[in-house]
Scaffold this motif. Structure first.
Motif, PDB file in Angstrom:
ATOM      1  N   SER A  67       0.712  -1.487  -0.157  1.00  0.00           N
ATOM      2  CA  SER A  67      -0.177   0.342  -0.345  1.00  0.00           C
ATOM      3  C   SER A  67       0.745   1.167  -0.014  1.00  0.00           C
ATOM      4  O   SER A  67       0.541   2.075   0.283  1.00  0.00           O
ATOM      5  N   LEU A  68       1.893   1.408  -0.021  1.00  0.00           N
ATOM      6  CA  LEU A  68       3.087   2.575   0.236  1.00  0.00           C
ATOM      7  C   LEU A  68       3.251   2.941  -1.082  1.00  0.00           C
ATOM      8  O   LEU A  68       2.942   4.415  -0.590  1.00  0.00           O
ATOM      9  N   PRO A  69       2.706   2.885  -2.145  1.00  0.00           N
ATOM     10  CA  PRO A  69       2.312   4.207  -2.986  1.00  0.00           C
ATOM     11  C   PRO A  69       1.272   4.261  -3.024  1.00  0.00           C
ATOM     12  O   PRO A  69       0.991   6.034  -3.302  1.00  0.00           O
ATOM     13  N   PHE A  70      -0.162   3.976  -2.618  1.00  0.00           N
ATOM     14  CA  PHE A  70      -1.204   4.759  -2.142  1.00  0.00           C
ATOM     15  C   PHE A  70      -1.033   5.490  -1.101  1.00  0.00           C
ATOM     16  O   PHE A  70      -1.678   6.515  -1.098  1.00  0.00           O
ATOM     17  N   ALA A  71      -0.224   4.943  -0.126  1.00  0.00           N
ATOM     18  CA  ALA A  71       0.482   6.825   1.163  1.00  0.00           C
ATOM     19  C   ALA A  71       0.530   7.259   0.140  1.00  0.00           C
ATOM     20  O   ALA A  71       0.327   8.587   0.784  1.00  0.00           O
ATOM     21  N   LEU A  72       1.347   7.230  -0.772  1.00  0.00           N
ATOM     22  CA  LEU A  72       2.493   8.287  -1.293  1.00  0.00           C
ATOM     23  C   LEU A  72       1.602   8.722  -1.385  1.00  0.00           C
ATOM     24  O   LEU A  72       1.812  10.956  -1.625  1.00  0.00           O
ATOM     25  N   CYS A  73       0.456   8.984  -2.890  1.00  0.00           N
ATOM     26  CA  CYS A  73      -0.411   9.501  -3.868  1.00  0.00           C
ATOM     27  C   CYS A  73      -1.152   9.953  -2.647  1.00  0.00           C
ATOM     28  O   CYS A  73      -1.689  11.066  -3.133  1.00  0.00           O
ATOM     29  N   ARG A  74      -1.788   9.934  -1.058  1.00  0.00           N
ATOM     30  CA  ARG A  74      -2.480   9.763  -0.628  1.00  0.00           C
ATOM     31  C   ARG A  74      -1.659  11.743   0.107  1.00  0.00           C
ATOM     32  O   ARG A  74      -2.348  12.580   0.327  1.00  0.00           O
ATOM     33  N   LEU A  75      -0.585  11.291   0.400  1.00  0.00           N
ATOM     34  CA  LEU A  75      -0.286  12.566   0.802  1.00  0.00           C
ATOM     35  C   LEU A  75      -0.564  13.730  -0.178  1.00  0.00           C
ATOM     36  O   LEU A  75      -0.463  15.037   0.409  1.00  0.00           O
ATOM     37  N   TRP A  76       0.134  13.462  -1.469  1.00  0.00           N
ATOM     38  CA  TRP A  76       0.279  14.087  -2.239  1.00  0.00           C
ATOM     39  C   TRP A  76      -0.719  14.988  -2.271  1.00  0.00           C
ATOM     40  O   TRP A  76      -1.441  16.404  -2.334  1.00  0.00           O
ATOM     41  N   TRP A  77      -2.501  14.255  -2.439  1.00  0.00           N
ATOM     42  CA  TRP A  77      -3.627  14.890  -2.409  1.00  0.00           C
ATOM     43  C   TRP A  77      -4.045  15.946  -1.367  1.00  0.00           C
ATOM     44  O   TRP A  77      -4.472  16.128  -1.776  1.00  0.00           O
ATOM     45  N   ARG A  78      -3.116  15.198   0.099  1.00  0.00           N
ATOM     46  CA  ARG A  78      -4.067  15.995   0.629  1.00  0.00           C
ATOM     47  C   ARG A  78      -3.516  17.247   1.208  1.00  0.00           C
ATOM     48  O   ARG A  78      -3.354  18.282   1.290  1.00  0.00           O
ATOM     49  N   GLY A  79      -1.986  17.287   0.158  1.00  0.00           N
ATOM     50  CA  GLY A  79      -1.171  18.465   0.071  1.00  0.00           C
ATOM     51  C   GLY A  79      -2.003  19.322  -0.612  1.00  0.00           C
ATOM     52  O   GLY A  79      -1.354  20.524  -0.619  1.00  0.00           O
TER      53      GLY A  79
END
Length: 426
Positions: free
Chosen positions: A12-24
């Motif tokens: 799930s790490l790639p999705f976690a990083l994408c979520r960070l960028w989205w929340r940013g």
């Protein structure tokens, strides 16, 4: 089970990083220091390090008395303060700006074994201090491997969280058993922690009672109140998703027809919802102003036609309480467990709370018993009680005095927590 947990984290790490960028998009802090979340850090030169993990803004503010006590009691030590949320890191930066030479902030890496190993090797802490509810299986397992004692302080555990943890017993129980010491906020918390498998949790109280409200916040609250005119103010603090609609609809039913109608102030718990709540207000045709639209020094006067102030700022909760006449503490009209009412009591305000307070059940029940707070069964009854208090100055003052006495009565948790931590610091 921990192997499966680690595998899921890795996938799930790639999705976690994408979520960070989205929340940013709305919170730029999530797009900063991303390398730290992957366990890559700038050079660290601190020695004799104590590590405190406070996941978000609430835990960071709660940890302030303990962090300052640690820095004062152990002047040769440095402190690493980790977070998971951008608001937690921002809050920590503001609270501890005066001790940056001894306190290093970082995001906590994701709970993946190799990341936790890198973190522990980089900072070499003597002790891990987790605040409130943070139990990460790989974090604790790697601390065991590296012989770093783990303590859980200001610990709380709701009935709902206990049942959830018990459903994942094969993952959570080994982590719970590996914790070296636990300082619980209350007797019910200690009982639930024992049911989870933690041996002999000590009851030390809530260290947030030891937070000293900044004098500047009271002064700014008085100034803000002056800008709002003579109208009484009902504050709905730390509201959550699903509550603002209820409050605004009840407000439209009760308030606009009143002579000398009070001003309603709403401060959503999470900054990403500020615009969403603003849209709710606009859709109902309610006249409002944002806190951010007022001058920084709070010299702008607010028109009498304004019905609602939207508190779209972080780190000003004491100010909001200071300028209010009656305070409702959110997260309690819907089944989210509520938020603690300590800040409202610290400012000597009569407190209203909903039915859903399972996250802070003992403190809420004690405040009600001490006549510092009243429980309501919905948004309409909340506004009805608020209006009754506004009409009864004697009862409002009596509740406010009881709230402040309740706040003072429960201080001392920091000292008791320091006694718990002392055997692990050298």
């Amino acid at each position: 089970m921990r192997l499966l947990y680690s595998l899921i984290w890795g996938l799930s790490l790639p999705f976690a990083l994408c979520r960070l960028w989205w929340r940013g998009r709305k919170e730029p802090g999530y797009r900063q220091h991303i390398a730290e979340r992957l366990s890559f850090f700038p050079r660290y030169t601190g020695t004799a390090t104590i590590w405190v993990h406070a996941v978000s803004a609430g835990e960071t503010r709660a940890a302030e008395p303990l962090i300052r006590a640690l820095l004062t009691t152990y002047p040769q030590h440095h402190l690493v303060l980790t977070h998971m949320t951008a608001t937690g890191r921002e809050t920590g930066g503001k609270l501890f700006a005066d001790v940056q030479d001894r306190l290093h902030q970082s995001y906590l890496p994701y709970d993946i074994n190799w990341m936790m190993r890198r973190f522990l090797r980089h900072f070499s802490p003597q002790l891990c201090v987790l605040i409130e509810t943070e139990v990460w299986p790989n974090l604790i397992a790697q601390c065991q491997v590296h012989q770093v004692p783990v303590t859980l302080v200001n610990a709380r555990l709701s009935e709902k969280s206990l049942h959830k943890a018990q459903r994942m017993a094969s993952l959570i129980l080994p982590a719970a058993h590996a914790i070296s010491a636990v300082a619980a906020q209350s007797t019910p918390d200690a009982e639930r922690l024992t049911a989870l498998g933690i041996a002999h949790p000590l009851i030390t109280g809530n260290i947030k009672f030891d937070v000293t409200p900044p004098a500047s916040m009271k002064e700014r609250g008085i100034a803000l109140r002056r800008s709002l005119g003579a109208r009484p103010v009902v504050l709905c603090a730390s509201t959550r998703d699903g509550e603002e609609e209820l409050i605004l609809d009840a407000f439209l039913e009760k308030i606009p027809m009143l002579e000398n109608a009070p001003l309603l102030m709403i401060t959503p718990r999470h900054p990403q919802r500020f615009d969403q709540v603003a849209q709710m207000i606009e859709e109902r045709g309610i006249s409002y102003i944002r806190r951010s639209a007022l001058d920084h020094d709070i010299v702008t006067s607010v028109s009498n036609s304004v019905q609602v102030v939207l508190g779209d700022s972080m780190g000003e909760m004491y100010m909001y309480y200071a300028m209010s006449d009656v305070a409702f503490v959110g997260g309690s009209l819907v089944p989210l467990g509520g938020h603690n009412l300590i800040e409202a009591c610290a400012m000597g305000k009569p407190v209203l709370t909903g039915l859903h307070t399972f996250n802070f059940s003992e403190i809420t029940d004690q405040a009600i018993a001490a006549q510092a707070a009243l429980r309501v069964d919905g948004a309409r009854s909340m506004l009805r009680e608020a209006l009754a208090l506004l009409d009864d100055e004697s009862q409002r003052q009596q509740m406010g005095d009881s709230a402040y006495a309740f706040f003072l009565q429960h201080q001392g948790a920091t000292s008791r927590t320091m006694d718990v931590l002392k055997p692990f610091i050298h």
